[in-house]
Design a protein around this motif. Sequence first.
Motif, PDB file in Angstrom:
ATOM      1  N   ALA A  24     -19.275  25.676  35.270  1.00  0.00           N
ATOM      2  CA  ALA A  24     -19.092  26.193  34.054  1.00  0.00           C
ATOM      3  C   ALA A  24     -17.379  27.233  33.812  1.00  0.00           C
ATOM      4  O   ALA A  24     -16.842  26.403  33.200  1.00  0.00           O
ATOM      5  CB  ALA A  24     -19.874  27.322  33.219  1.00  0.00           C
ATOM      6  N   LYS A  25     -17.201  27.466  35.423  1.00  0.00           N
ATOM      7  CA  LYS A  25     -16.051  28.130  35.224  1.00  0.00           C
ATOM      8  C   LYS A  25     -15.078  26.770  34.880  1.00  0.00           C
ATOM      9  O   LYS A  25     -13.895  26.981  33.871  1.00  0.00           O
ATOM     10  CB  LYS A  25     -16.117  29.172  35.873  1.00  0.00           C
ATOM     11  N   ALA A  26     -14.881  26.330  35.936  1.00  0.00           N
ATOM     12  CA  ALA A  26     -14.315  24.984  35.903  1.00  0.00           C
ATOM     13  C   ALA A  26     -14.346  24.149  34.827  1.00  0.00           C
ATOM     14  O   ALA A  26     -12.970  23.952  34.597  1.00  0.00           O
ATOM     15  CB  ALA A  26     -15.247  24.232  37.091  1.00  0.00           C
ATOM     16  N   ALA A  27     -15.280  24.451  34.650  1.00  0.00           N
ATOM     17  CA  ALA A  27     -14.919  23.469  32.895  1.00  0.00           C
ATOM     18  C   ALA A  27     -14.359  24.077  32.305  1.00  0.00           C
ATOM     19  O   ALA A  27     -13.322  23.280  31.375  1.00  0.00           O
ATOM     20  CB  ALA A  27     -16.704  22.884  32.219  1.00  0.00           C
ATOM     21  N   LEU A  28     -14.363  25.545  31.994  1.00  0.00           N
ATOM     22  CA  LEU A  28     -13.386  25.973  31.616  1.00  0.00           C
ATOM     23  C   LEU A  28     -11.495  25.466  31.613  1.00  0.00           C
ATOM     24  O   LEU A  28     -10.983  25.895  31.142  1.00  0.00           O
ATOM     25  CB  LEU A  28     -13.920  27.363  31.180  1.00  0.00           C
ATOM     26  N   GLN A  29     -11.670  26.098  32.826  1.00  0.00           N
ATOM     27  CA  GLN A  29     -10.241  26.347  33.535  1.00  0.00           C
ATOM     28  C   GLN A  29      -9.396  24.537  33.423  1.00  0.00           C
ATOM     29  O   GLN A  29      -8.759  24.277  32.778  1.00  0.00           O
ATOM     30  CB  GLN A  29     -10.572  26.235  34.717  1.00  0.00           C
ATOM     31  N   ALA A  30     -10.796  23.779  33.162  1.00  0.00           N
ATOM     32  CA  ALA A  30     -10.060  21.933  32.895  1.00  0.00           C
ATOM     33  C   ALA A  30      -9.820  21.571  31.350  1.00  0.00           C
ATOM     34  O   ALA A  30      -9.418  21.068  31.200  1.00  0.00           O
ATOM     35  CB  ALA A  30     -11.250  21.429  32.978  1.00  0.00           C
ATOM     36  N   ALA A  48     -19.385  37.958  32.620  1.00  0.00           N
ATOM     37  CA  ALA A  48     -18.975  37.111  31.747  1.00  0.00           C
ATOM     38  C   ALA A  48     -18.041  36.740  31.102  1.00  0.00           C
ATOM     39  O   ALA A  48     -17.589  35.564  31.131  1.00  0.00           O
ATOM     40  CB  ALA A  48     -20.785  36.296  32.123  1.00  0.00           C
ATOM     41  N   ALA A  49     -18.121  37.548  30.671  1.00  0.00           N
ATOM     42  CA  ALA A  49     -16.831  37.594  29.501  1.00  0.00           C
ATOM     43  C   ALA A  49     -15.721  37.389  30.399  1.00  0.00           C
ATOM     44  O   ALA A  49     -14.322  36.398  29.911  1.00  0.00           O
ATOM     45  CB  ALA A  49     -17.399  38.549  28.298  1.00  0.00           C
ATOM     46  N   VAL A  50     -15.412  38.434  30.914  1.00  0.00           N
ATOM     47  CA  VAL A  50     -14.329  39.029  31.758  1.00  0.00           C
ATOM     48  C   VAL A  50     -14.217  37.181  32.342  1.00  0.00           C
ATOM     49  O   VAL A  50     -13.336  36.424  32.356  1.00  0.00           O
ATOM     50  CB  VAL A  50     -14.353  40.075  32.403  1.00  0.00           C
ATOM     51  N   HIS A  51     -14.780  36.578  33.224  1.00  0.00           N
ATOM     52  CA  HIS A  51     -14.522  35.510  34.079  1.00  0.00           C
ATOM     53  C   HIS A  51     -13.986  34.532  32.746  1.00  0.00           C
ATOM     54  O   HIS A  51     -13.490  33.312  32.964  1.00  0.00           O
ATOM     55  CB  HIS A  51     -15.745  35.714  34.635  1.00  0.00           C
ATOM     56  N   THR A  52     -14.947  34.374  32.162  1.00  0.00           N
ATOM     57  CA  THR A  52     -14.576  33.223  30.955  1.00  0.00           C
ATOM     58  C   THR A  52     -13.054  33.457  30.304  1.00  0.00           C
ATOM     59  O   THR A  52     -12.410  32.194  30.266  1.00  0.00           O
ATOM     60  CB  THR A  52     -15.699  33.967  29.063  1.00  0.00           C
ATOM     61  N   ALA A  53     -12.505  34.893  29.970  1.00  0.00           N
ATOM     62  CA  ALA A  53     -11.234  34.880  29.382  1.00  0.00           C
ATOM     63  C   ALA A  53     -10.451  35.078  29.675  1.00  0.00           C
ATOM     64  O   ALA A  53      -9.084  33.784  29.752  1.00  0.00           O
ATOM     65  CB  ALA A  53     -11.271  36.794  29.645  1.00  0.00           C
ATOM     66  N   GLU A  54     -10.345  35.205  32.201  1.00  0.00           N
ATOM     67  CA  GLU A  54      -9.878  34.533  32.880  1.00  0.00           C
ATOM     68  C   GLU A  54      -9.545  33.272  32.805  1.00  0.00           C
ATOM     69  O   GLU A  54      -8.528  32.915  33.012  1.00  0.00           O
ATOM     70  CB  GLU A  54     -10.098  35.167  33.524  1.00  0.00           C
ATOM     71  N   ALA A  55     -11.049  32.393  32.486  1.00  0.00           N
ATOM     72  CA  ALA A  55     -10.586  30.427  33.324  1.00  0.00           C
ATOM     73  C   ALA A  55      -9.907  30.526  31.714  1.00  0.00           C
ATOM     74  O   ALA A  55      -9.336  29.219  31.933  1.00  0.00           O
ATOM     75  CB  ALA A  55     -12.376  30.724  33.295  1.00  0.00           C
ATOM     76  N   LEU A  56     -10.670  31.126  30.775  1.00  0.00           N
ATOM     77  CA  LEU A  56      -9.100  30.731  29.915  1.00  0.00           C
ATOM     78  C   LEU A  56      -8.048  31.157  29.710  1.00  0.00           C
ATOM     79  O   LEU A  56      -6.547  31.169  28.781  1.00  0.00           O
ATOM     80  CB  LEU A  56     -10.488  30.840  28.245  1.00  0.00           C
ATOM     81  N   SER A  57      -7.132  31.880  31.044  1.00  0.00           N
ATOM     82  CA  SER A  57      -5.805  32.391  30.853  1.00  0.00           C
ATOM     83  C   SER A  57      -5.107  33.176  29.424  1.00  0.00           C
ATOM     84  O   SER A  57      -4.210  33.401  29.231  1.00  0.00           O
ATOM     85  CB  SER A  57      -4.808  31.652  31.489  1.00  0.00           C
ATOM     86  N   LEU A  58      -6.245  33.967  29.118  1.00  0.00           N
ATOM     87  CA  LEU A  58      -6.123  35.280  28.214  1.00  0.00           C
ATOM     88  C   LEU A  58      -5.544  36.482  29.230  1.00  0.00           C
ATOM     89  O   LEU A  58      -6.587  36.165  30.102  1.00  0.00           O
ATOM     90  CB  LEU A  58      -7.449  35.349  27.267  1.00  0.00           C
ATOM     91  N   ASP A  59      -5.205  37.071  28.407  1.00  0.00           N
ATOM     92  CA  ASP A  59      -4.731  38.436  28.751  1.00  0.00           C
ATOM     93  C   ASP A  59      -5.065  39.410  27.956  1.00  0.00           C
ATOM     94  O   ASP A  59      -4.713  39.904  27.005  1.00  0.00           O
ATOM     95  CB  ASP A  59      -3.600  38.823  28.706  1.00  0.00           C
TER      96      ASP A  59
END
Length: 139
Positions: A24-30, A48-59
């Motif tokens: 899921a994390k790899a798919a978000l980054q892609a 999970a939310a923090v990791h989602t934000a990081e994978a989407l390059s959100l600050d």
Amino acid sequence: ICQTATAANQNASFPANEPLETKAKAALQALNLSFPTRGLQLTSPNTAAVHTAEALSLDCREETDLRDLDYGTWAGRPISEIAGEAPDSLARWIADPSFAGHGGESIEMLFDRTRSWIDKCSKEGSNVVAVTHAAVIRA
């Protein structure tokens, strides 16, 4: 933005503070999405939310009001296990939004917390990108 899949999603369990599934994390980054740079960028403090934000390059800065519903003693446990051990409590939790007999938050408490956060954001008068959980988004 809803956090993406975790082990709890895959195992029909009440969520705990677990990380994202690797795929899921790899798919978000892609996805390579872009978001407005002006305004608030917030995330739940849950992993999970923090990791989602990081994978989407959100600050994002963490906002406690965006945390997932507190499932109390049920967190991390399969729903089928709770249904076998405490069917009356599970049925009451499903039917009664004020029920918090599992030692966590009731649905009403989640609604109140979410309503308060939305009111606070509306006073900010800017764009908001929020990374949170399905329960909070539904509320």
